[in-house]
Write a protein that holds these residues in place. Structure first.
Motif, PDB file in Angstrom:
ATOM      1  N   LYS A 108       5.542  45.924  31.370  1.00 40.06           N
ATOM      2  CA  LYS A 108       5.569  45.443  32.754  1.00 40.06           C
ATOM      3  C   LYS A 108       4.280  44.703  33.093  1.00 40.06           C
ATOM      4  O   LYS A 108       4.309  43.631  33.722  1.00 40.06           O
ATOM      5  N   ALA A 109       3.138  45.255  32.693  1.00 37.58           N
ATOM      6  CA  ALA A 109       1.862  44.609  32.979  1.00 37.58           C
ATOM      7  C   ALA A 109       1.777  43.246  32.310  1.00 37.58           C
ATOM      8  O   ALA A 109       1.374  42.248  32.929  1.00 37.58           O
ATOM      9  N   LEU A 110       2.177  43.173  31.047  1.00 32.46           N
ATOM     10  CA  LEU A 110       2.126  41.897  30.331  1.00 32.46           C
ATOM     11  C   LEU A 110       3.157  40.910  30.877  1.00 32.46           C
ATOM     12  O   LEU A 110       2.898  39.704  30.943  1.00 32.46           O
ATOM     13  N   ALA A 111       4.326  41.421  31.293  1.00 27.35           N
ATOM     14  CA  ALA A 111       5.344  40.547  31.888  1.00 27.35           C
ATOM     15  C   ALA A 111       4.849  39.951  33.199  1.00 27.35           C
ATOM     16  O   ALA A 111       5.107  38.773  33.504  1.00 27.35           O
ATOM     17  N   ASP A 112       4.127  40.747  33.994  1.00 23.69           N
ATOM     18  CA  ASP A 112       3.557  40.234  35.241  1.00 23.69           C
ATOM     19  C   ASP A 112       2.561  39.112  34.956  1.00 23.69           C
ATOM     20  O   ASP A 112       2.517  38.106  35.677  1.00 23.69           O
ATOM     21  N   ILE A 113       1.744  39.293  33.921  1.00 21.09           N
ATOM     22  CA  ILE A 113       0.788  38.250  33.539  1.00 21.09           C
ATOM     23  C   ILE A 113       1.533  36.997  33.084  1.00 21.09           C
ATOM     24  O   ILE A 113       1.170  35.871  33.444  1.00 21.09           O
ATOM     25  N   TYR A 114       2.596  37.206  32.309  1.00 19.60           N
ATOM     26  CA  TYR A 114       3.409  36.073  31.838  1.00 19.60           C
ATOM     27  C   TYR A 114       4.022  35.322  33.011  1.00 19.60           C
ATOM     28  O   TYR A 114       3.992  34.085  33.067  1.00 19.60           O
ATOM     29  N   LEU A 115       4.575  36.065  33.980  1.00 19.40           N
ATOM     30  CA  LEU A 115       5.235  35.430  35.121  1.00 19.40           C
ATOM     31  C   LEU A 115       4.241  34.663  35.989  1.00 19.40           C
ATOM     32  O   LEU A 115       4.562  33.588  36.506  1.00 19.40           O
ATOM     33  N   ALA A 116       3.042  35.215  36.141  1.00 17.31           N
ATOM     34  CA  ALA A 116       2.024  34.505  36.920  1.00 17.31           C
ATOM     35  C   ALA A 116       1.688  33.175  36.254  1.00 17.31           C
ATOM     36  O   ALA A 116       1.571  32.136  36.925  1.00 17.31           O
ATOM     37  N   ASP A 117       1.571  33.196  34.950  1.00 13.90           N
ATOM     38  CA  ASP A 117       1.290  31.964  34.207  1.00 13.90           C
ATOM     39  C   ASP A 117       2.491  31.016  34.270  1.00 13.90           C
ATOM     40  O   ASP A 117       2.335  29.800  34.451  1.00 13.90           O
ATOM     41  N   PHE A 118       3.693  31.572  34.147  1.00 12.99           N
ATOM     42  CA  PHE A 118       4.919  30.766  34.195  1.00 12.99           C
ATOM     43  C   PHE A 118       5.024  30.025  35.526  1.00 12.99           C
ATOM     44  O   PHE A 118       5.322  28.830  35.576  1.00 12.99           O
ATOM     45  N   GLU A 119       4.770  30.748  36.613  1.00 11.16           N
ATOM     46  CA  GLU A 119       4.900  30.140  37.935  1.00 11.16           C
ATOM     47  C   GLU A 119       3.849  29.059  38.160  1.00 11.16           C
ATOM     48  O   GLU A 119       4.119  28.055  38.822  1.00 11.16           O
ATOM     49  N   GLN A 120       2.655  29.257  37.604  1.00  7.74           N
ATOM     50  CA  GLN A 120       1.621  28.234  37.728  1.00  7.74           C
ATOM     51  C   GLN A 120       2.035  26.935  37.046  1.00  7.74           C
ATOM     52  O   GLN A 120       1.641  25.845  37.470  1.00  7.74           O
ATOM     53  N   HIS A 121       2.821  27.038  35.990  1.00  9.81           N
ATOM     54  CA  HIS A 121       3.229  25.850  35.228  1.00  9.81           C
ATOM     55  C   HIS A 121       4.612  25.342  35.617  1.00  9.81           C
ATOM     56  O   HIS A 121       5.125  24.409  34.993  1.00  9.81           O
TER      57      HIS A 121
END
Length: 304
Positions: A108-121
Motif C-alpha cells: 500500500k505504501a509503495l502503491a501510494d508513492i507510485y500513484l503520486a508519481d503517476f498523477e504528476q505525469h
C-alpha cells in the motif's frame, strides 16, 4: 487543529501526552529528528510521508505550517511505532494473516508513492479539461443549469479598521473616475482576499447573496462599467462596478466553468488510473475454484 482531523487512527490525549513527556528528559534532538523516546525516533521524512497519506494536497501546507500540528503528527507516528513494538513483543506479528497484513501494508505504501508519481505525469492539459467541461455542460439538464436573475460585479474593499479608510476609498474612487483601471487598483488596494487577486471580480451575485447595503448599491447600477459611490457595510468601505446583468434562465458556461473543470480533472484522472490498472491486470488469471472455496467458508458462517 484537532488530532482526530489529522489522522484516521484515533489516539487519546493521555497517550499523546505520555509520548511527549518522554522528551522532557531526552537529549537535544538530532538534525531531522522531531521526537524520540524508548520506542525510537520520529524523523521529518516520516512525518512528511505520513502527512502525505493522511492530509489532502490542498490542506497539507496549511497544517504543517503550524508547529503544534507537526508535534501532534510526530506524536501519532511515535505512538503507532510503540504499538508496533508492543505487538512484536507479544508475538502478535506471527501467523499467516499477520504476515499478509505486513506485506499488504508495504504494498500500500509503495502503491501510494507510485500513484503520486503517476498523477504528476498524467495531469490533463487545458485543452482536454476544457473539452470535457464543455461536453458536460452540453449534457447537463435545464434544471441543473437553471439560474435566477444575477449580476456580475467587481469591488474594492477598504476595511473599516484601516486608518482613514473612507478617505482612502474616496481617493480610489476619484482615481477610477479619472480613468484608472479598476482591476489594477483592486489588485493593489482591495483588502478582500477572495477577489483582490482577480481584479476585484466577485463573480455572479444573486439577490440575498450579499449584505443589504452592497446589494442595494449594485441594484442601482444599470449599465456595464458603471461605478457606485463609496458604500459602507459591516466589512468596510466598497467601490462597486457592474460588469453585466443576466436575466433568469440558463447559466452560461463561464458561470459554471470552475466546478466543471474540477469535475473534469477528477474524471480524467480517474479514467487514466483505471486504464493503468487494466494494463497492470494484463496476464492475470483468477482461480475460480479457489475463490468459491474461500467464499464458501463465509456462506456457512452466515447460514448458522
Amino acid at each position: 487543529m484537532n488530532i482526530h482531523v489529522l489522522r484516521s487512527a484515533v489516539f487519546t490525549r493521555s497517550m499523546v501526552l505520555t509520548a511527549l513527556a518522554a522528551l522532557a528528559a531526552a537529549p537535544a534532538l538530532a538534525d531531522g529528528v522531531l521526537l524520540q523516546g524508548p520506542a525510537g525516533s520520529v524523523t521529518t521524512a516520516e512525518v512528511a510521508a505520513d502527512a502525505r497519506t493522511r492530509i489532502s494536497d490542498a490542506a497539507r501546507s496549511v497544517v504543517l505550517a503550524k508547529p503544534e500540528n507537526v508535534t501532534q503528527l510526530a506524536a501519532n507516528v511515535y505512538v503507532q511505532r510503540a504499538m508496533a513494538a508492543e505487538a512484536e513483543r507479544k508475538g502478535l506479528a506471527q501467523g499467516p494473516e499477520a504476515a499478509a497484513a505486513l506485506v499488504l501494508a508495504r504494498d500500500k505504501a509503495l502503491a501510494d508513492i507510485y500513484l503520486a508519481d503517476f498523477e504528476q505525469h498524467h495531469i490533463p492539459d487545458d485543452a482536454a479539461l476544457t473539452a470535457y467541461a464543455q461536453a458536460a455542460y452540453r449534457a447537463a439538464s435545464a434544471k441543473d443549469l437553471a439560474a435566477p436573475q444575477r449580476a456580475r460585479a467587481r469591488h474594492i474593499l477598504i476595511k473599516s479598521a484601516t486608518p482613514d479608510a473612507r478617505a482612502k476609498a474616496e481617493q480610489l474612487l476619484a482615481e477610477l473616475k479619472a480613468g484608472a483601471k479598476f482591476e489594477d487598483l483592486a489588485r493593489k488596494n482591495s483588502e478582500d482576499e477572495g477577489s483582490a487577486s482577480k481584479g476585484g471580480d466577485v463573480g455572479y451575485v444573486t439577490d440575498g447573496a450579499t449584505v443589504a447595503p452592497f446589494e442595494e448599491a449594485l441594484k442601482a447600477l444599470t449599465a456595464p462599467g458603471e461605478l457606485s459611490g463609496v458604500v459602507e457595510t459591516a466589512f468596510g468601505f466598497h467601490i462597486i462596478r457592474l460588469e453585466e446583468r443576466l436575466p433568469e434562465g440558463k447559466r452560461t458556461f463561464d458561470e459554471v466553468r470552475e466546478p466543471l473543470l474540477a469535475q473534469a480533472r477528477t474524471a480524467l484522472m480517474r479514467e487514466a488510473r483505471a486504464k493503468d490498472a487494466q494494463r497492470l491486470l494484463e496476464g492475470t488469471q483468477s482461480d475460480d475454484a479457489a475463490v468459491r472455496a474461500f467464499s464458501g467458508q463465509f456462506v456457512e458462517k452466515t447460514a448458522r
